[in-house]
Design a protein around this motif. Sequence first.
Motif, PDB file in Angstrom:
ATOM      1  N   VAL A   1       4.776  19.838  13.691  1.00 29.14           N
ATOM      2  CA  VAL A   1       5.879  19.070  15.041  1.00 29.14           C
ATOM      3  C   VAL A   1       7.269  18.585  14.007  1.00 29.14           C
ATOM      4  O   VAL A   1       7.279  18.213  13.095  1.00 29.14           O
ATOM      5  N   GLU A   2       8.366  19.714  14.375  1.00 33.08           N
ATOM      6  CA  GLU A   2       9.525  19.671  13.948  1.00 33.08           C
ATOM      7  C   GLU A   2      10.134  17.699  14.302  1.00 33.08           C
ATOM      8  O   GLU A   2      11.159  17.070  14.682  1.00 33.08           O
ATOM      9  N   GLU A  51      11.408   4.501  17.435  1.00 29.43           N
ATOM     10  CA  GLU A  51      10.099   4.141  17.361  1.00 29.43           C
ATOM     11  C   GLU A  51      10.046   2.280  18.098  1.00 29.43           C
ATOM     12  O   GLU A  51      11.184   2.036  17.738  1.00 29.43           O
ATOM     13  N   LEU A  52       9.213   2.832  19.301  1.00 25.97           N
ATOM     14  CA  LEU A  52       8.730   1.503  19.718  1.00 25.97           C
ATOM     15  C   LEU A  52       7.935   0.464  19.313  1.00 25.97           C
ATOM     16  O   LEU A  52       6.499   1.213  18.493  1.00 25.97           O
ATOM     17  N   GLY A  53       7.732  -1.197  19.617  1.00 25.30           N
ATOM     18  CA  GLY A  53       6.902  -1.831  18.743  1.00 25.30           C
ATOM     19  C   GLY A  53       6.280  -1.236  16.984  1.00 25.30           C
ATOM     20  O   GLY A  53       5.366  -0.669  17.036  1.00 25.30           O
ATOM     21  N   ALA A  54       7.479  -0.659  16.439  1.00 34.78           N
ATOM     22  CA  ALA A  54       7.122  -0.344  14.805  1.00 34.78           C
ATOM     23  C   ALA A  54       6.437  -1.028  14.081  1.00 34.78           C
ATOM     24  O   ALA A  54       6.170  -0.391  13.070  1.00 34.78           O
ATOM     25  N   GLY A  55       6.929  -2.283  14.221  1.00 38.29           N
ATOM     26  CA  GLY A  55       6.031  -3.290  12.939  1.00 38.29           C
ATOM     27  C   GLY A  55       5.934  -3.236  12.007  1.00 38.29           C
ATOM     28  O   GLY A  55       7.404  -3.595  11.918  1.00 38.29           O
ATOM     29  N   THR A  56       5.496  -2.263  11.208  1.00 39.02           N
ATOM     30  CA  THR A  56       5.634  -1.672   9.714  1.00 39.02           C
ATOM     31  C   THR A  56       6.767  -0.502   9.463  1.00 39.02           C
ATOM     32  O   THR A  56       6.541  -0.981   8.220  1.00 39.02           O
ATOM     33  N   GLY A  57       6.611  -0.461  10.450  1.00 37.66           N
ATOM     34  CA  GLY A  57       8.257   0.789  10.116  1.00 37.66           C
ATOM     35  C   GLY A  57       7.678   2.225   9.777  1.00 37.66           C
ATOM     36  O   GLY A  57       8.116   3.481   9.566  1.00 37.66           O
ATOM     37  N   VAL A  58       6.002   2.787   9.513  1.00 37.12           N
ATOM     38  CA  VAL A  58       4.935   3.493   8.706  1.00 37.12           C
ATOM     39  C   VAL A  58       5.374   4.890  10.016  1.00 37.12           C
ATOM     40  O   VAL A  58       5.998   5.754   8.773  1.00 37.12           O
ATOM     41  N   VAL A  59       5.681   4.925  10.444  1.00 41.25           N
ATOM     42  CA  VAL A  59       6.188   6.088  11.552  1.00 41.25           C
ATOM     43  C   VAL A  59       7.628   6.639  11.936  1.00 41.25           C
ATOM     44  O   VAL A  59       7.653   7.536  11.204  1.00 41.25           O
ATOM     45  N   THR A  62       0.724  -0.771   0.090  1.00 41.73           N
ATOM     46  CA  THR A  62       0.213  -0.072   0.389  1.00 41.73           C
ATOM     47  C   THR A  62       0.794   1.406   0.198  1.00 41.73           C
ATOM     48  O   THR A  62       2.115   1.631   0.829  1.00 41.73           O
ATOM     49  N   VAL A  63       0.258   2.345  -1.366  1.00 38.53           N
ATOM     50  CA  VAL A  63       0.872   3.731  -1.170  1.00 38.53           C
ATOM     51  C   VAL A  63       0.567   4.736   0.301  1.00 38.53           C
ATOM     52  O   VAL A  63      -1.131   4.521  -0.382  1.00 38.53           O
ATOM     53  N   TYR A  64       1.207   5.441   1.320  1.00 35.58           N
ATOM     54  CA  TYR A  64       0.394   6.341   1.936  1.00 35.58           C
ATOM     55  C   TYR A  64       1.300   7.483   1.369  1.00 35.58           C
ATOM     56  O   TYR A  64       1.963   7.443   1.708  1.00 35.58           O
ATOM     57  N   SER A  65       0.220   8.773   1.627  1.00 37.38           N
ATOM     58  CA  SER A  65       0.925  10.184   0.972  1.00 37.38           C
ATOM     59  C   SER A  65       0.531  10.461   2.634  1.00 37.38           C
ATOM     60  O   SER A  65      -0.242  10.906   3.086  1.00 37.38           O
ATOM     61  N   LEU A  66       1.791  10.970   3.187  1.00 41.01           N
ATOM     62  CA  LEU A  66       1.693  11.616   4.111  1.00 41.01           C
ATOM     63  C   LEU A  66       2.852  12.523   4.971  1.00 41.01           C
ATOM     64  O   LEU A  66       3.822  12.048   4.625  1.00 41.01           O
ATOM     65  N   CYS A  67       1.986  13.439   5.118  1.00 36.78           N
ATOM     66  CA  CYS A  67       3.404  15.216   5.125  1.00 36.78           C
ATOM     67  C   CYS A  67       3.977  14.714   3.771  1.00 36.78           C
ATOM     68  O   CYS A  67       5.274  15.327   3.870  1.00 36.78           O
ATOM     69  N   ARG A 102      -0.163  12.095  10.365  1.00 36.35           N
ATOM     70  CA  ARG A 102      -1.574  13.047  10.576  1.00 36.35           C
ATOM     71  C   ARG A 102      -1.171  14.379  11.612  1.00 36.35           C
ATOM     72  O   ARG A 102      -1.004  15.504  11.905  1.00 36.35           O
ATOM     73  N   TYR A 103      -1.075  13.778  12.331  1.00 26.96           N
ATOM     74  CA  TYR A 103      -0.568  14.799  13.925  1.00 26.96           C
ATOM     75  C   TYR A 103       0.424  15.161  13.443  1.00 26.96           C
ATOM     76  O   TYR A 103       0.548  16.962  13.783  1.00 26.96           O
ATOM     77  N   PHE A 104       1.582  15.244  13.131  1.00 24.29           N
ATOM     78  CA  PHE A 104       3.380  15.444  12.967  1.00 24.29           C
ATOM     79  C   PHE A 104       2.767  16.490  12.376  1.00 24.29           C
ATOM     80  O   PHE A 104       2.957  18.102  12.391  1.00 24.29           O
ATOM     81  N   GLU A 105       1.886  16.230  10.742  1.00 24.86           N
ATOM     82  CA  GLU A 105       1.973  17.275  10.102  1.00 24.86           C
ATOM     83  C   GLU A 105       1.152  18.593  10.665  1.00 24.86           C
ATOM     84  O   GLU A 105       1.637  19.608  10.340  1.00 24.86           O
TER      85      GLU A 105
END
Length: 227
Positions: A67-68, A76-84, A26-31, A60-63
């Motif tokens: 948030v700098e 990142e803890l418990g990163a899973g897929t690592g998206v964040v 999947t492609v996610y468009s974020l920030c 989305r909150y960061f954007e």
Amino acid sequence: MISDKDENDPFPVEDCLFAETFCQDTVYSLCGQDLKIRQVFGGNLGVAAPVWEAAIQLCRYFEEQAVELRGKRVIELGAGTGVVGILAARIGAVVTLTDLPLVLPQLQTNISANMPPSGWPNTHPVALPLSWGEDQMNFPSDWDLVLGADIVYLPETYQPLVETLAHLCKSGGLVYLSSKMRKEHGTQNFYEDYLPNRFNVERVHHDEKQNISIYRASPKLDSQHEK
């Protein structure tokens, strides 16, 4: 914007990590970044396989709050897929993604798939194993930001998670945690009873429809030590 990839797949089929699995790309468009995220279902990854809505809302909150992230040291803890964490690295943070050892191949796949054509703007993100309450002393304590998305759902992990966060934030780092507020898992108890023992905690966002809250926490001055 979220879309399934069906052409020019950047992930070779053989990258599926285990037998009898299926992969969803999947492609996610974020920030302003397009992230190509593979979710590997099967292979005992369990809750580490999907991209959870809490992770998308944290991005989305960061954007929205500007948030700098550029130049920040982020874990990142418990990163899973690592998206964040991958998003933070794409923006220019120095990122370490952590999870249980079984999850690291999925993380590595997604890190590799998301390297910008011109290279990472800061340093190449790394993926390392971290079991809360056990391995945190192998990591430094001078992070700027400690992130977690939908990692608060097993009550037996709540105290080890707080101990891990306290170690990582001994130099004053900020914590951002995004959680689906599941009553059956006592998620609210973590934020009301566990985390406040060592941190000043503030809810900074709540999505009533999805029942997802984002919390920001900073270590209490008298708690920047190991118990």
